[in-house]
Design an enzyme around this catalytic site. Structure first.
Site, PDB file in Angstrom:
ATOM      1  N   ASP A  91       0.819  -1.259  -0.019  1.00 55.58           N
ATOM      2  CA  ASP A  91      -0.036  -0.067   0.139  1.00 55.58           C
ATOM      3  C   ASP A  91       0.765   1.111   0.118  1.00 55.58           C
ATOM      4  O   ASP A  91       2.294   1.248   0.351  1.00 55.58           O
ATOM      5  CB  ASP A  91      -1.068   0.198   1.164  1.00 55.58           C
ATOM      6  CG  ASP A  91      -0.181  -0.548   2.577  1.00 55.58           C
ATOM      7  OD1 ASP A  91       0.907  -0.548   2.584  1.00 55.58           O
ATOM      8  OD2 ASP A  91      -0.977  -1.034   3.345  1.00 55.58           O
ATOM      9  N   ASN A 144      -7.139  -2.953  14.537  1.00 57.88           N
ATOM     10  CA  ASN A 144      -8.662  -3.222  14.326  1.00 57.88           C
ATOM     11  C   ASN A 144      -8.918  -4.160  13.150  1.00 57.88           C
ATOM     12  O   ASN A 144      -9.922  -4.629  12.668  1.00 57.88           O
ATOM     13  CB  ASN A 144      -9.538  -1.916  13.709  1.00 57.88           C
ATOM     14  CG  ASN A 144      -8.699  -1.669  12.116  1.00 57.88           C
ATOM     15  OD1 ASN A 144      -7.889  -2.275  11.954  1.00 57.88           O
ATOM     16  ND2 ASN A 144      -9.475  -0.391  11.628  1.00 57.88           N
ATOM     17  N   HIS A 157      -7.126  -4.794  10.317  1.00 59.00           N
ATOM     18  CA  HIS A 157      -6.769  -4.641   9.043  1.00 59.00           C
ATOM     19  C   HIS A 157      -5.554  -5.223   8.594  1.00 59.00           C
ATOM     20  O   HIS A 157      -4.844  -5.563   9.409  1.00 59.00           O
ATOM     21  CB  HIS A 157      -7.150  -3.104   8.642  1.00 59.00           C
ATOM     22  CG  HIS A 157      -5.778  -2.462   9.111  1.00 59.00           C
ATOM     23  ND1 HIS A 157      -5.730  -0.743   9.734  1.00 59.00           N
ATOM     24  CD2 HIS A 157      -4.459  -2.673   8.950  1.00 59.00           C
ATOM     25  CE1 HIS A 157      -4.588  -0.477   9.694  1.00 59.00           C
ATOM     26  NE2 HIS A 157      -3.775  -1.504   9.506  1.00 59.00           N
ATOM     27  N   GLU A 197      -9.429  -1.979   5.531  1.00 61.96           N
ATOM     28  CA  GLU A 197     -10.123  -1.609   6.636  1.00 61.96           C
ATOM     29  C   GLU A 197     -11.420  -2.503   7.240  1.00 61.96           C
ATOM     30  O   GLU A 197     -11.831  -3.038   5.902  1.00 61.96           O
ATOM     31  CB  GLU A 197     -10.336  -0.216   6.911  1.00 61.96           C
ATOM     32  CG  GLU A 197      -9.352   0.648   6.806  1.00 61.96           C
ATOM     33  CD  GLU A 197      -8.694   0.814   8.048  1.00 61.96           C
ATOM     34  OE1 GLU A 197      -8.734   0.057   8.874  1.00 61.96           O
ATOM     35  OE2 GLU A 197      -7.675   1.944   7.958  1.00 61.96           O
TER      36      GLU A 197
END
Ligand code: F6R
Length: 242
Positions: free
Chosen positions: A67, A135, A137, A142
């Site tokens: 990314d 979280n 990801h 996400e």
């Protein structure tokens, strides 16, 4: 999923480095999928050491990154392109032309996603290295990202902006959007090495290993992959006994 629980960050990085080096020794022209962030820093340090000691050459290896922030040029110190050069690529013998990452400055975002997807299709990853967000990801996929997703643009979750702000002077400086490989691209890798350390990753690691497979915790999709190794320290593994 193979799970290796180690004492601390250094041990996690040692195990991760042996997995990567083994992959490269077995196939010197392999394709490595690479991640940024704090987690793989120890791994990259050890890869550099192994190269300097003459144990491994990356001359024929190809690398594709997960990314990149939208709006940061590759020359920006907080861009992931810069991170990879700084911590790994400039210190090993990989050819710059064999390293790939999304172009954070691409004006046509759709065309950039299509370009990256075509590149990924032409270069199946032999080993994909991943970190995990608090979280759950993976890359910047996400919660609620579809499992079939390919390279796309994302708005970063507020928790991710906060987690990543430690690397920026001010939280306002953290880009709010990014290009990311999708979950389908990640699942296409032949083997996946996911690393996690620290108590703030314990819930995500629990979801990854023992939770329901749900888009609410993107990493849980890895339960469906036939060849995953998770290397984590005791703090990140603390909920696995539940
Ligand atoms: C980085 C990436 C992210 C990180 C994750 C964990 O390329 O794709 O998913 O792996 O945010 O970040 P750290 O390692 O900084 O805790």
């Amino acid at each position: 999923m193979e799970i290796v629980v180690v004492e601390n960050y250094d041990e996690m990085s040692d195990v991760a480095c042996s997995v990567v080096e083994e992959t490269v020794k077995t196939n010197p022209s392999c394709v490595l999928g690479l991640a940024t962030g704090s987690t793989p820093l120890g791994l990259y340090e050890r890869m550099v050491r192994g190269y300097r000691e003459g144990k491994v050459s990356y001359q024929n290896v190809k690398a594709v990154n997960l990314d990149e922030y939208i709006g940061l040029p590759a020359s920006h110190p907080q861009s992931y392109a810069f991170f990879m050069r700084e911590h790994l690529f400039s210190k090993i013998d990989i050819l710059p032309g064999n390293t790939h990452i999304e172009n954070g400055m691409a004006t046509d975002e759709n065309a950039e996603c299509a370009r990256y997807n075509a590149l990924l299709d032409s270069m199946p990853r032999d080993l994909q290295v991943l970190g995990i967000g608090s979280n759950g990801h993976i890359a910047f996929n996400e919660p609620l990202t579809p499992f079939e997703s390919e390279t796309h643009t994302v708005a970063l979750a507020e928790s991710t902006v906060k987690d990543n702000s430690r690397l920026f002077e001010r939280i306002e400086d953290v880009p709010r959007r990014a290009f990311t490989m999708g979950l389908k691209n990640i699942m296409d890798a032949r083997r996946i090495l996911i690393l996690a350390n620290g108590a703030n990753k314990a819930n995500a690691v629990y979801g990854l290993v023992k939770g329901e497979v749900t888009t609410a915790l993107p990493a849980s999709i890895l339960q469906k992959h036939p060849n995953v190794v998770l290397v984590c320290d005791r703090a990140a593994a603390q909920r696995l006994g539940e």
